[in-house]
Design a protein around this motif. Structure first.
Motif, PDB file in Angstrom:
ATOM      1  N   ASP A 253     -31.894  20.830  11.070  1.00 59.29           N
ATOM      2  CA  ASP A 253     -31.547  22.082  10.403  1.00 59.29           C
ATOM      3  C   ASP A 253     -32.775  22.969  10.293  1.00 59.29           C
ATOM      4  N   GLY A 254     -32.607  24.244  10.616  1.00 61.56           N
ATOM      5  CA  GLY A 254     -33.736  25.171  10.557  1.00 61.56           C
ATOM      6  C   GLY A 254     -34.344  25.453  11.902  1.00 61.56           C
ATOM      7  N   GLY A 255     -33.954  24.654  12.934  1.00 61.97           N
ATOM      8  CA  GLY A 255     -34.451  24.910  14.273  1.00 61.97           C
ATOM      9  C   GLY A 255     -35.917  24.538  14.442  1.00 61.97           C
ATOM     10  N   LEU A 269     -42.054  18.607  15.195  1.00 58.45           N
ATOM     11  CA  LEU A 269     -41.364  19.878  15.373  1.00 58.45           C
ATOM     12  C   LEU A 269     -41.301  20.553  14.013  1.00 58.45           C
ATOM     13  N   VAL A 270     -41.855  21.754  13.926  1.00 58.87           N
ATOM     14  CA  VAL A 270     -42.051  22.401  12.628  1.00 58.87           C
ATOM     15  C   VAL A 270     -41.119  23.596  12.474  1.00 58.87           C
ATOM     16  N   ASN A 271     -40.517  23.727  11.278  1.00 62.71           N
ATOM     17  CA  ASN A 271     -39.825  24.960  10.915  1.00 62.71           C
ATOM     18  C   ASN A 271     -40.206  25.315   9.480  1.00 62.71           C
ATOM     19  N   ASP A 272     -39.529  26.285   8.871  1.00 65.38           N
ATOM     20  CA  ASP A 272     -39.976  26.771   7.567  1.00 65.38           C
ATOM     21  C   ASP A 272     -39.539  25.894   6.399  1.00 65.38           C
ATOM     22  N   SER A 273     -38.799  24.820   6.671  1.00 67.11           N
ATOM     23  CA  SER A 273     -38.389  23.952   5.571  1.00 67.11           C
ATOM     24  C   SER A 273     -38.933  22.532   5.689  1.00 67.11           C
ATOM     25  N   GLY A 274     -39.445  22.169   6.866  1.00 63.52           N
ATOM     26  CA  GLY A 274     -39.964  20.822   7.000  1.00 63.52           C
ATOM     27  C   GLY A 274     -40.416  20.502   8.409  1.00 63.52           C
ATOM     28  N   VAL A 275     -40.647  19.205   8.653  1.00 60.58           N
ATOM     29  CA  VAL A 275     -41.163  18.720   9.926  1.00 60.58           C
ATOM     30  C   VAL A 275     -40.273  17.598  10.438  1.00 60.58           C
ATOM     31  N   GLN A 276     -39.819  17.727  11.683  1.00 60.69           N
ATOM     32  CA  GLN A 276     -39.058  16.667  12.327  1.00 60.69           C
ATOM     33  C   GLN A 276     -40.035  15.797  13.115  1.00 60.69           C
ATOM     34  N   VAL A 277     -40.040  14.505  12.832  1.00 52.12           N
ATOM     35  CA  VAL A 277     -40.953  13.576  13.481  1.00 52.12           C
ATOM     36  C   VAL A 277     -40.280  12.993  14.724  1.00 52.12           C
ATOM     37  N   VAL A 278     -40.981  13.048  15.860  1.00 51.61           N
ATOM     38  CA  VAL A 278     -40.462  12.485  17.110  1.00 51.61           C
ATOM     39  C   VAL A 278     -41.475  11.490  17.663  1.00 51.61           C
ATOM     40  N   LYS A 279     -41.011  10.559  18.442  1.00 51.73           N
ATOM     41  CA  LYS A 279     -41.840   9.486  18.977  1.00 51.73           C
ATOM     42  C   LYS A 279     -42.372   9.868  20.357  1.00 51.73           C
ATOM     43  N   ASN A 280     -43.637   9.540  20.613  1.00 52.35           N
ATOM     44  CA  ASN A 280     -44.251   9.784  21.919  1.00 52.35           C
ATOM     45  C   ASN A 280     -43.988   8.617  22.865  1.00 52.35           C
ATOM     46  N   PHE A 281     -43.478   8.931  24.068  1.00 51.95           N
ATOM     47  CA  PHE A 281     -43.265   7.938  25.112  1.00 51.95           C
ATOM     48  C   PHE A 281     -43.944   8.403  26.394  1.00 51.95           C
ATOM     49  N   SER A 282     -44.013   7.513  27.369  1.00 52.81           N
ATOM     50  CA  SER A 282     -44.654   7.869  28.642  1.00 52.81           C
ATOM     51  C   SER A 282     -43.832   8.866  29.442  1.00 52.81           C
ATOM     52  N   HIS A 283     -42.571   9.077  29.078  1.00 51.13           N
ATOM     53  CA  HIS A 283     -41.735  10.055  29.777  1.00 51.13           C
ATOM     54  C   HIS A 283     -41.325  11.215  28.869  1.00 51.13           C
ATOM     55  N   SER A 613     -46.871   9.500  38.550  1.00 47.70           N
ATOM     56  CA  SER A 613     -46.906  10.937  38.273  1.00 47.70           C
ATOM     57  C   SER A 613     -48.356  11.385  38.125  1.00 47.70           C
ATOM     58  N   PRO A 614     -48.691  12.568  38.634  1.00 47.01           N
ATOM     59  CA  PRO A 614     -50.063  13.056  38.508  1.00 47.01           C
ATOM     60  C   PRO A 614     -50.352  13.694  37.164  1.00 47.01           C
ATOM     61  N   GLU A 615     -49.378  13.695  36.255  1.00 50.08           N
ATOM     62  CA  GLU A 615     -49.562  14.431  35.010  1.00 50.08           C
ATOM     63  C   GLU A 615     -48.720  13.820  33.900  1.00 50.08           C
ATOM     64  N   ALA A 616     -49.170  14.020  32.668  1.00 46.04           N
ATOM     65  CA  ALA A 616     -48.370  13.623  31.514  1.00 46.04           C
ATOM     66  C   ALA A 616     -47.131  14.515  31.444  1.00 46.04           C
ATOM     67  N   PRO A 617     -46.097  14.091  30.721  1.00 43.26           N
ATOM     68  CA  PRO A 617     -44.870  14.887  30.639  1.00 43.26           C
ATOM     69  C   PRO A 617     -45.110  16.276  30.052  1.00 43.26           C
ATOM     70  N   LEU A 618     -44.269  17.204  30.486  1.00 37.24           N
ATOM     71  CA  LEU A 618     -44.269  18.569  29.959  1.00 37.24           C
ATOM     72  C   LEU A 618     -43.200  18.662  28.870  1.00 37.24           C
ATOM     73  N   VAL A 619     -43.591  19.203  27.715  1.00 34.85           N
ATOM     74  CA  VAL A 619     -42.665  19.381  26.600  1.00 34.85           C
ATOM     75  C   VAL A 619     -42.343  20.865  26.464  1.00 34.85           C
ATOM     76  N   VAL A 620     -41.056  21.196  26.486  1.00 34.23           N
ATOM     77  CA  VAL A 620     -40.599  22.586  26.421  1.00 34.23           C
ATOM     78  C   VAL A 620     -39.687  22.741  25.208  1.00 34.23           C
ATOM     79  N   ALA A 621     -40.076  23.608  24.291  1.00 29.72           N
ATOM     80  CA  ALA A 621     -39.320  23.786  23.047  1.00 29.72           C
ATOM     81  C   ALA A 621     -38.643  25.145  23.012  1.00 29.72           C
ATOM     82  N   THR A 622     -37.367  25.147  22.672  1.00 30.46           N
ATOM     83  CA  THR A 622     -36.609  26.360  22.383  1.00 30.46           C
ATOM     84  C   THR A 622     -36.225  26.303  20.898  1.00 30.46           C
ATOM     85  N   PRO A 623     -35.647  27.351  20.341  1.00 29.16           N
ATOM     86  CA  PRO A 623     -35.300  27.304  18.912  1.00 29.16           C
ATOM     87  C   PRO A 623     -34.350  26.180  18.530  1.00 29.16           C
ATOM     88  N   LEU A 624     -33.554  25.681  19.489  1.00 30.31           N
ATOM     89  CA  LEU A 624     -32.519  24.705  19.141  1.00 30.31           C
ATOM     90  C   LEU A 624     -32.774  23.302  19.660  1.00 30.31           C
TER      91      LEU A 624
END
Length: 643
Positions: A253-255, A269-283, A613-624
């Motif tokens: 909630d809050g995007g 992942l940060v919004n104006d009401s809190g922080v969503q915690v996500v786990k880091n993986f190799s992919h 892979s020659p690079e670590a994963p790319l993370v792409v964030a949109t509002p949703l």
């Protein structure tokens, strides 16, 4: 979802040449006439007048084709179909002409305020007399000469592509005419940006004598671009050259307003009401189902209440990624803040509201960053850097005696400098050793050593566009600046008087400074991205260890994430740079498209790169949502159209 490439690279043949069309039209006109009766000795006067009228009209219709001496003659094409499979080039004008004219005003539709050509001044070599230059092509194009046109050159085809309420291409009828256009365009662009005639004297005045290679790239010393340890680039290359979607995580909630990537177990992942915690993986990153809601013990946290003004502008991980510093603008539409909030991620509580203060007076900051590129991993970290329009400083969360503050939460200004005026700082970043790079409103990029924030060791001149974001490699050898319409890549290496190779963070670079390189979208992709969508957040991939080299660059524009291969951009023999005039511009990239505007595009830490892979994963964030992609070999392909 894979990476895509521009539909610019579609072939178009000129089978319908001028004479074919002319013959067809003349046949159509001839069919309208009947032969005169044999018994008539003369043709009626009215019939003669009609015939004469039609012949005059026909002559007017083809006068331009019959006139090979038409000044500044070009063939004009229009691109239709965008980036769809049906995209193609069509002939807009088989022959027309262009000219550069100076006008005093232009409206939002790129139309100058005076349609009378007699009152416009055509381009010449006289000194600037005010106003600015526009490009006119026939009756269809009237565009202010600027980087917004996204002009791309094809010297081998005697052709230029550009954007003006659509994507256009002009083809010239000789190499000399092509070179004349490009030179005039660049001179008009210089004059529009700096208000000075594009003379050698004025270029030295703008860029400085040490940066003559920026004004005349053809004489620049590019040897430093090739000074690379080839061993650092030896990476297994397997599979295709695509972006493979690994994870997609819906926002709580809050995007999503911003992303704080961690190098350890978690990202946030940060919004104006809190922080969503996500786990880091190799992919990529994937949700843990944990949401930390901001809690300040019942008191309203400054800048963390309800409303648009409360949206955290910057989230900075500290102390071994167990704490997060949140900076929130005081006023909507402006980045300045009078303090920051310290969040303990493990408890979810805002433990301190810090204020920026110097000599007993409240001050503001517009940006914050870590002391070094990897200092967020230090569990004892208590300092961070701050930037305002005319200030550069380091802040300490301990008091002057080194004790943790509890009763009077005022950040301690440990070092820095408050400039009198004129710097107009916008953004900054740090290298692995703590050297600082700062981007400014006037386009200048300044390098500060680890020992002093008072005076820049090196100040690179601006190219006329504000720097909105800046990054630096871990070793400090390369700088990436972001502007609205292009990215600028700068080499900081130089050889001192003793023959030692150093960076511009450590000393004056002398007069053999390499020319920068520009990273741009093709006109087709720029137009597809949309007029009001600008580049933002250009970054290198993430390395925090000496001896390792960043391999990619990424930036965001509208719904696109744009990825360049770093080694390819640095290669002076790269095909993109052939037949170009001016600063080398690279158009070879991968394009990743989302269905909504992208907030941020970032590479995970280098430790998450896997063997195939020659690079670590790319993370792409949109509002949703946030999506993770794995790269294969990361090689972009140049798109090119031959007419």
């Amino acid at each position: 979802m894979g990476g895509s490439h521009s539909r610019e690279g579609l072939d178009l043949s000129d089978s319908d040449d001028y004479e074919d069309e002319r013959s067809q039209s003349e046949s159509e006109d001839d069919s309208k006439y009947e032969d005169a009766p044999e018994d008539h000795k003369t043709v009626p006067i009215k019939a003669v007048d009609d015939l004469d009228s039609k012949l005059k009209a026909l002559k007017l219709k083809y006068s331009s084709v019959q006139n090979p001496n038409l000044k500044h003659a070009v063939k004009l094409y229009l691109h239709v179909g965008g980036n769809t499979p049906k995209a193609k080039w069509i002939v807009s004008d088989k022959i027309t002409s262009y000219k550069f004219v100076r006008v005093s005003k232009i409206d939002d539709n790129n139309n100058d305020d005076d349609d009378n050509d007699d009152e416009e001044e055509e381009f010449d070599d006289d000194e600037s007399s005010g106003g600015f230059w526009i490009l006119k092509v026939g009756s269809k194009i009237r565009a202010r000469v600027s980087t917004d046109m996204q002009l791309k050159m094809f010297g081998d085809q005697r052709r230029v592509d550009f954007v003006d309420s659509g994507v256009w291409a002009m083809r010239f009828f000789s190499d000399e005419e092509y070179r004349e256009f490009v030179t005039s365009f660049q001179n008009c662009l210089f004059e529009n940006v700096y208000g000075l005639k594009a003379s050698d004297e004025n270029k030295v005045k703008v860029y400085g004598k040490d940066f003559i290679g920026w004004a005349k790239p053809e004489v620049a010393d590019d040897s430093m671009w090739e000074e690379e340890d080839e061993e650092a680039w030896r990476t297994p290359v397997r599979g295709g050259n695509d972006l493979l979607e690994e994870f997609e995580e819906a926002a709580s909630d809050g995007g999503i307003q911003s992303v704080a990537l961690g190098a350890l177990d978690n990202s946030f992942l940060v919004n104006d009401s809190g922080v969503q915690v996500v786990k880091n993986f190799s992919h990529g990153i994937h949700g843990k189902g944990v949401y930390v809601k901001f809690d300040n013990g019942g008191k309203r946290v400054s800048g963390l209440g309800s409303g648009l003004n409360s949206t955290p502008q910057k989230a900075l991980l500290m102390r071994g990624e167990t704490n997060m510093i949140l900076m929130c603008p005081e006023n909507e539409g402006k980045p300045h803040s009078t303090g920051v909030n310290q969040l303990d991620i493990e408890t979810g509580k805002v433990v301190t509201e810090w204020k920026f203060e110097k000599d007993g007076t409240d001050i503001t900051m517009r940006d914050i960053t870590n002391d070094t590129k990897g200092s967020q991993l230090d569990p004892s970290e208590s300092t961070f850097l701050g930037l305002d329009d005319n200030r550069l400083s380091q802040w300490d969360m301990r008091d002057r005696r080194g004790m943790v503050q509890t009763s009077s939460p005022v950040l301690h200004w440990t070092k820095g400098h408050q400039f009198s005026r004129g710097t107009n700082f916008q953004c900054f970043a740090t290298a692995g050793d703590g050297s600082i790079v700062v981007g400014s409103l006037d386009g200048k990029i300044r390098l500060y050593s680890t020992t002093s924030m008072r005076q820049a060791k090196t100040a690179f001149p601006g190219l006329g566009s504000p720097i909105t974001h800046v990054d630096v490699t871990y070793d400090g050898k390369w700088i990436l600046g972001t502007t609205d319409t292009y990215l600028i890549l700068i080499c900081t290496l130089f050889t001192d008087k003793d023959g030692k190779t150093k960076t511009g963070f450590s000393g004056r670079m002398g007069n053999k400074i390499p020319a920068p390189r520009l990273l741009k979208l093709t006109p087709v992709d720029a137009h597809t991205a949309g007029k009001h969508n600008k580049f933002h957040g250009g970054r290198f991939s993430w390395v925090t260890e000496s001896g390792k080299q960043e391999r990619h660059l990424v930036a965001t524009v509208g719904k696109f994430s744009v990825i360049w291969d770093f080694q390819q951009v640095k290669n002076s023999a790269h095909e993109c740079y052939r037949n170009q005039q001016g600063l080398k511009s690279c158009y070879c990239y991968k394009l990743m498209t989302k269905n909504e505007s992208i907030i941020e595009s970032l590479f995970m830490h280098d430790k998450f790169a896997v063997s195939d892979s020659p690079e670590a994963p790319l993370v792409v964030a949109t509002p949703l949502k946030v999506t993770s992609f794995s790269l294969s070999d990361g090689k972009g392909k140049r798109s090119q159209t031959r007419f």
